[in-house]
Design an enzyme around this catalytic site. Structure first.
Site, short mmCIF file in Angstrom:
data_model
loop_
_atom_site.label_atom_id
_atom_site.label_comp_id
_atom_site.label_asym_id
_atom_site.label_seq_id
_atom_site.Cartn_x
_atom_site.Cartn_y
_atom_site.Cartn_z
N GLU A 145 -4.81 3.26 6.98
CA GLU A 145 -4.52 3.25 5.54
C GLU A 145 -5.10 4.51 4.91
O GLU A 145 -4.51 5.10 4.00
CB GLU A 145 -5.15 2.01 4.90
N ARG A 196 0.82 -1.23 0.00
CA ARG A 196 0.00 0.00 0.00
C ARG A 196 0.85 1.27 0.00
O ARG A 196 0.52 2.25 0.69
CB ARG A 196 -0.96 0.04 1.19
N SER A 237 -10.88 -0.12 3.20
CA SER A 237 -10.27 -0.49 4.48
C SER A 237 -9.73 0.75 5.18
O SER A 237 -8.96 1.50 4.60
CB SER A 237 -9.11 -1.47 4.26
C1 LIG Z 1 -15.57 0.36 -1.53
C2 LIG Z 1 -14.06 0.52 -1.57
C3 LIG Z 1 -13.25 -0.57 -1.78
C4 LIG Z 1 -11.87 -0.42 -1.81
N1 LIG Z 1 -11.11 -1.53 -2.02
C5 LIG Z 1 -9.77 -1.41 -2.06
C6 LIG Z 1 -8.95 -2.56 -2.28
O1 LIG Z 1 -9.41 -3.68 -2.48
N2 LIG Z 1 -7.61 -2.38 -2.30
C7 LIG Z 1 -7.03 -1.17 -2.11
O2 LIG Z 1 -5.80 -1.08 -2.15
N3 LIG Z 1 -7.79 -0.07 -1.90
C8 LIG Z 1 -9.13 -0.15 -1.88
N4 LIG Z 1 -9.89 0.96 -1.65
C9 LIG Z 1 -9.24 2.27 -1.41
C10 LIG Z 1 -9.00 3.11 -2.69
O3 LIG Z 1 -9.96 2.79 -3.69
C11 LIG Z 1 -7.59 2.93 -3.26
O4 LIG Z 1 -6.60 3.33 -2.34
C12 LIG Z 1 -7.42 3.75 -4.56
O5 LIG Z 1 -6.22 3.36 -5.18
C13 LIG Z 1 -7.40 5.26 -4.33
O6 LIG Z 1 -7.48 5.90 -5.61
P1 LIG Z 1 -8.15 7.34 -5.75
O7 LIG Z 1 -8.07 7.73 -7.17
O8 LIG Z 1 -9.49 7.34 -5.15
O9 LIG Z 1 -7.13 8.21 -4.90
P2 LIG Z 1 -7.46 9.36 -3.85
O10 LIG Z 1 -8.17 8.76 -2.68
O11 LIG Z 1 -8.11 10.49 -4.53
O12 LIG Z 1 -5.99 9.76 -3.41
C14 LIG Z 1 -5.16 8.83 -2.73
C15 LIG Z 1 -3.72 9.38 -2.73
O13 LIG Z 1 -3.20 9.39 -4.06
C16 LIG Z 1 -2.81 10.73 -4.42
N5 LIG Z 1 -3.08 10.87 -5.86
C17 LIG Z 1 -4.24 10.61 -6.50
N6 LIG Z 1 -4.08 10.79 -7.83
C18 LIG Z 1 -2.79 11.18 -8.01
C19 LIG Z 1 -2.00 11.50 -9.15
N7 LIG Z 1 -2.49 11.46 -10.40
N8 LIG Z 1 -0.71 11.87 -8.96
C20 LIG Z 1 -0.17 11.91 -7.72
N9 LIG Z 1 -0.87 11.63 -6.60
C21 LIG Z 1 -2.16 11.25 -6.75
C22 LIG Z 1 -3.63 11.64 -3.55
O14 LIG Z 1 -3.02 12.90 -3.39
C23 LIG Z 1 -3.65 10.84 -2.25
O15 LIG Z 1 -2.39 11.01 -1.61
C24 LIG Z 1 -11.28 0.85 -1.62
C25 LIG Z 1 -12.11 1.97 -1.41
C26 LIG Z 1 -13.49 1.81 -1.39
C27 LIG Z 1 -14.35 3.03 -1.19
#
Ligand SMILES: Cc1cc2nc3c(=O)[nH]c(=O)nc-3n(C[C@H](O)[C@H](O)[C@H](O)COP(=O)(O)OP(=O)(O)OC[C@H]3O[C@@H](n4cnc5c(N)ncnc54)[C@H](O)[C@@H]3O)c2cc1C
Length: 304
Positions: free
Chosen positions: A299, A179, A229
């Site tokens: 996380e 992660r 999570s």
């Molecule tokens: C229902 C549900 C299920 C999930 N299941 C999982 C799972 O199975 N496994 C898992 O690992 N996670 C899971 N997650 C968590 C989440 O979806 C992941 O961590 C996902 O990768 C976050 O992506 P995001 O685009 O939403 O990032 P954000 O939440 O918008 O940002 C997360 C981080 O990434 C940075 N960031 C985003 N885009 C960029 C970019 N282009 N350049 C630089 N930095 C950037 C942000 O600044 C922040 O630090 C789940 C979430 C939900 C709601």
């Protein structure tokens, strides 16, 4: 008499930013937890040039900035955040397939990338169909499920440094860990990623996508507002198992509740605030530490 300082919106426009600008925009609708006060300025870039202009502008004005993907791993303070929030979602979202290589922009939906790969008979991203982030967020977080991780499929990442320099990092340079990645501690923007996949039977790959998606629906409250999570997996155990064993399923602060289906998911049952989420996390962490001597590590990322 001196004229008033230009607003952030006006001054960012003045350096040529062409995308959308929304001052004082509440961030709750941009997160899957549906929590968070306003960004001083939310900007949606129209392309890489806008990102370059915005980062240079922020540096010259000493303005703090952050990247927002789909907001699916974020807890944002009720008071919101100062400075610039750059939202990269549904922009920079092209998906291209060339033989066993798939290249996707940072703003592409990770599930859409997984479905495209499956439809082309390419294996390696079936796990991603249920992770509701962008490609950028998945790379930064090294999102994963069970033994699968985003980083394992990465061949290269296209990265924009705050000084406008664009580089391509190969897999090893990204320093993926559980992660996490280099990008969590290196300021800049992930612009896109190339995944190295394996040709296989489209029907079988598609079946695996369905199987994983069904498993999630049975075990996780995927249809309720959450951040996935809340906690990382502790060594040799599971955060959900510990929270459940501490009899904390259903524990509530305000409208925030520990899911009865999966104890590592906290559900916003209505109008939960960031304060509710933080208070519930504190309670859960204290109980688990007291009962099992395990310190849960968050996380979800906190913006304040
Ligand atoms: C229902 C549900 C299920 C999930 N299941 C999982 C799972 O199975 N496994 C898992 O690992 N996670 C899971 N997650 C968590 C989440 O979806 C992941 O961590 C996902 O990768 C976050 O992506 P995001 O685009 O939403 O990032 P954000 O939440 O918008 O940002 C997360 C981080 O990434 C940075 N960031 C985003 N885009 C960029 C970019 N282009 N350049 C630089 N930095 C950037 C942000 O600044 C922040 O630090 C789940 C979430 C939900 C709601």
């Amino acid at each position: 008499m001196s004229s008033p300082a230009p607003s952030l919106t006006d001054s960012l426009r003045a350096v040529g930013f062409r995308g959308e600008l929304r001052p004082h925009e509440p961030l709750a609708p941009y997160t899957t937890w549906q929590i968070g006060g306003p960004a001083e300025l939310l900007a949606v870039p129209s392309g890489v040039d806008d990102l370059v202009a915005a980062l240079a502008w922020a540096a010259s004005g000493g303005i703090p900035w952050r990247l927002l993907g789909n907001g699916s791993n974020l807890l944002i303070h009720d008071q919101g955040v100062r400075g610039l929030v750059l939202r990269v979602r549904k922009v920079l979202d092209e998906i291209k397939v060339d033989g066993p290589r798939l290249t996707a922009g940072a703003g592409a939906s990770f599930p859409a990338v997984a479905r495209t790969a499956a439809a082309r008979g390419l294996a390696g991203l079936q796990f991603a169909a249920g992770i509701p982030g962008t490609v950028g967020g998945a790379v930064v977080m090294n999102a994963g499920w069970h033994q699968f991780e985003t980083g394992n499929a990465i061949v290269a990442v296209d990265f924009l440094q705050p000084d406008g320099h664009r580089t391509t990092l190969d897999h090893d340079q990204c320093a993926f860990i559980y992660r996490g990645s280099l990008f969590q501690r290196t300021p800049g923007v992930v612009l896109g990623a190339t995944f190295g996949l394996k040709a296989g039977n489209p029907a079988l790959i598609q079946a695996e996508v369905e199987q994983y998606t069904t498993a999630r629906k049975l075990n996780q409250p995927v249809d309720r507002p959450s951040c996935g999570s809340v906690y990382l997996k502790p060594a040799g155990d599971f955060a959900g198992r510990l929270i459940d064993a501490a009899s904390l399923k259903g524990r509530r602060v305000g409208a925030m509740e520990v899911s009865r289906l999966h104890a590592n998911f906290f559900i916003n049952t209505g109008d939960a605030t960031c304060a509710d989420a933080l208070a519930l996390m504190d309670q859960v962490e204290q109980e688990v530490a007291m009962q099992f001597g395990v310190e849960l590590v968050r996380e979800v990322e906190f913006w304040q």
